[in-house]
Design an enzyme around this catalytic site. Structure first.
Site, PDB file in Angstrom:
ATOM      1  CG  ASP A  13      21.100 100.900  53.295  1.00 37.49           C
ATOM      2  OD1 ASP A  13      20.073  99.905  53.332  1.00 37.49           O
ATOM      3  OD2 ASP A  13      20.218 102.470  53.804  1.00 37.49           O
ATOM      4  CG  HIS A  16      20.798  95.863  54.397  1.00 36.81           C
ATOM      5  ND1 HIS A  16      20.278  95.060  56.358  1.00 36.81           N
ATOM      6  CD2 HIS A  16      20.770  97.485  54.831  1.00 36.81           C
ATOM      7  CE1 HIS A  16      20.822  95.917  56.870  1.00 36.81           C
ATOM      8  NE2 HIS A  16      20.783  96.987  57.266  1.00 36.81           N
ATOM      9  CB  SER A 166      13.998 103.169  57.574  1.00 37.39           C
ATOM     10  OG  SER A 166      14.645 103.514  58.731  1.00 37.39           O
ATOM     11  CG  HIS A 193      19.067 106.914  54.753  1.00 39.02           C
ATOM     12  ND1 HIS A 193      20.492 106.403  54.142  1.00 39.02           N
ATOM     13  CD2 HIS A 193      18.030 105.654  54.539  1.00 39.02           C
ATOM     14  CE1 HIS A 193      20.004 105.893  54.450  1.00 39.02           C
ATOM     15  NE2 HIS A 193      19.284 104.869  54.545  1.00 39.02           N
ATOM     16  CG  HIS A 195      15.701 102.401  52.043  1.00 36.28           C
ATOM     17  ND1 HIS A 195      16.108 101.886  51.879  1.00 36.28           N
ATOM     18  CD2 HIS A 195      16.401 103.030  53.029  1.00 36.28           C
ATOM     19  CE1 HIS A 195      17.684 101.510  52.787  1.00 36.28           C
ATOM     20  NE2 HIS A 195      17.221 102.265  53.263  1.00 36.28           N
ATOM     21  CE1 TYR A 284      15.673  99.845  59.619  1.00 40.50           C
ATOM     22  CE2 TYR A 284      16.025  97.481  60.190  1.00 40.50           C
ATOM     23  CZ  TYR A 284      15.979  98.974  60.093  1.00 40.50           C
ATOM     24  OH  TYR A 284      17.663  99.610  61.048  1.00 40.50           O
TER      25      TYR A 284
END
Length: 333
Positions: A13, A16, A166, A193, A195, A284
């Site tokens: 991740d 990115h 996401s 997961h 963010h 996203y």
């Protein structure tokens, strides 16, 4: 004994944020630190998973298979996981990752498209990998749909199913509802997961644990797309305060975060105006850098691009729409 399995995603991740430019030495340094900290699994791959190196998603500075091999060479106990998004990565990519030493495969699909991962789940099991079904953009589907998709993953052979926020859009009660429903309706382990685009990654991760999740993702110094993920070293400390066993050494995980990751951060992993709007609009997280570039190129407000992308319900793989939207906003001025 681990009550909760903390899986670190910094080297996937985080790719990115690093514009897919991790060096082999950086990967070795972080992998060896994660080994010392007794992390069980950590992810290594292009940000968009195996096969992601491309003009559309961003070219890798170093071949991801070399990075996987380098990470594996640094570890005795910690195991390397890889992400594969069907349509970006193919089954041959998974075979090559196994040759490089990967021990876990996370097959990632849009939250309503688990069926496209059936053959990849099956192959992962055949290759002897710990196999995960990864439902991305989970905020875009109601709980009953997520349950049905998770059941599909289970039927294909997945051993763990993930609810994946996401976009960093979900609120704690939404996480609780989804994880609890999975706990009641599937017979495999559940992961989450997060963010941090709305500053809720930690709160959401704790909500997931309380509802029954046993695998939680994190990234060192929150090095991940958008405003990053649940911060691994902080998560370990919080769980230790709660008396929850992770098996991770707190001092060593802090050391790898501060000594190996902090010096290479391209920018602070803070909640900026753009990443905040990304979470608010449900976009996203890996779209952030593409959106900033498009905003500069066309002279428009990146927040307006993100709001429009959210209204269009864009998903991973539609990066080309970022530039289309930016151009349309420019022409509408």
């Amino acid at each position: 004994m681990r009550d909760i399995h903390v899986l670190d995603v910094s080297l996937r991740d985080g790719s990115h944020s690093m514009k897919h430019a991790f060096t082999e030495q950086q990967v070795r340094n972080i992998a060896s630190g994660l080994e010392r900290a007794n992390i069980e699994y950590f992810e290594v791959a292009h940000g968009d998973g195996l096969g992601g190196s491309s003009l559309q998603y961003g070219l890798s500075a170093v071949d991801e298979l070399k990075l996987i091999e380098a990470a594996v060479e640094e570890c005795t106990n910690a195991k390397v996981a890889v992400l594969l998004i069907p349509g970006i990565g193919i089954k041959d990519d998974l075979k090559e990752a196994v040759k490089a030493g990967a021990k876990m495969a996370r097959i990632a699909t849009h939250v309503t498209e688990a069926d496209i991962g059936a053959q990849h789940i099956a192959m992962s099991r055949e290759l002897g990998l710990k196999t995960v079904g990864f439902l991305m953009m989970a905020h875009m589907a109601p709980t009953d749909v997520i349950v049905k998709q998770a059941q599909l993953f289970e039927s294909y052979g997945a051993e763990i199913v993930y609810v994946t926020d996401s976009a960093g859009n979900m609120l704690p009660h939404q996480v609780t509802e989804r994880i609890r429903a999975l706990k009641e309706n599937v017979g495999i382990e559940i992961g989450f997961h997060a963010h941090n685009n709305l500053s809720l990654a930690m709160a959401n991760s704790l909500a997931a644990i309380e509802a029954g999740a046993t695998y939680i993702d994190g990234s060192l110094r929150a090095l991940g797309a958008g405003s990053g993920n649940t911060q691994t070293e902080v998560l370990v400390a919080v769980l230790q305060r709660l008396g929850i066993q992770t098996g991770v050494d707190l001092y060593n995980i802090i050391d790898v975060a501060n000594k190996m990751v902090a010096p290479i951060l391209p920018r602070p992993q803070e909640i900026s105006g753009s990443s905040l709007i990304m979470g608010y609009a449900g976009v996203y997280s890996s779209f952030l850098l593409h959106t900033e570039k498009a905003a500069r190129q066309f002279g428009v407000d990146e927040r307006e691009i993100l709001i429009e992308l959210g209204e269009r319900k864009t998903v991973g793989g539609q990066e080309d729409l970022i530039y289309e939207v930016a151009q349309q906003l420019m022409l509408a001025k």
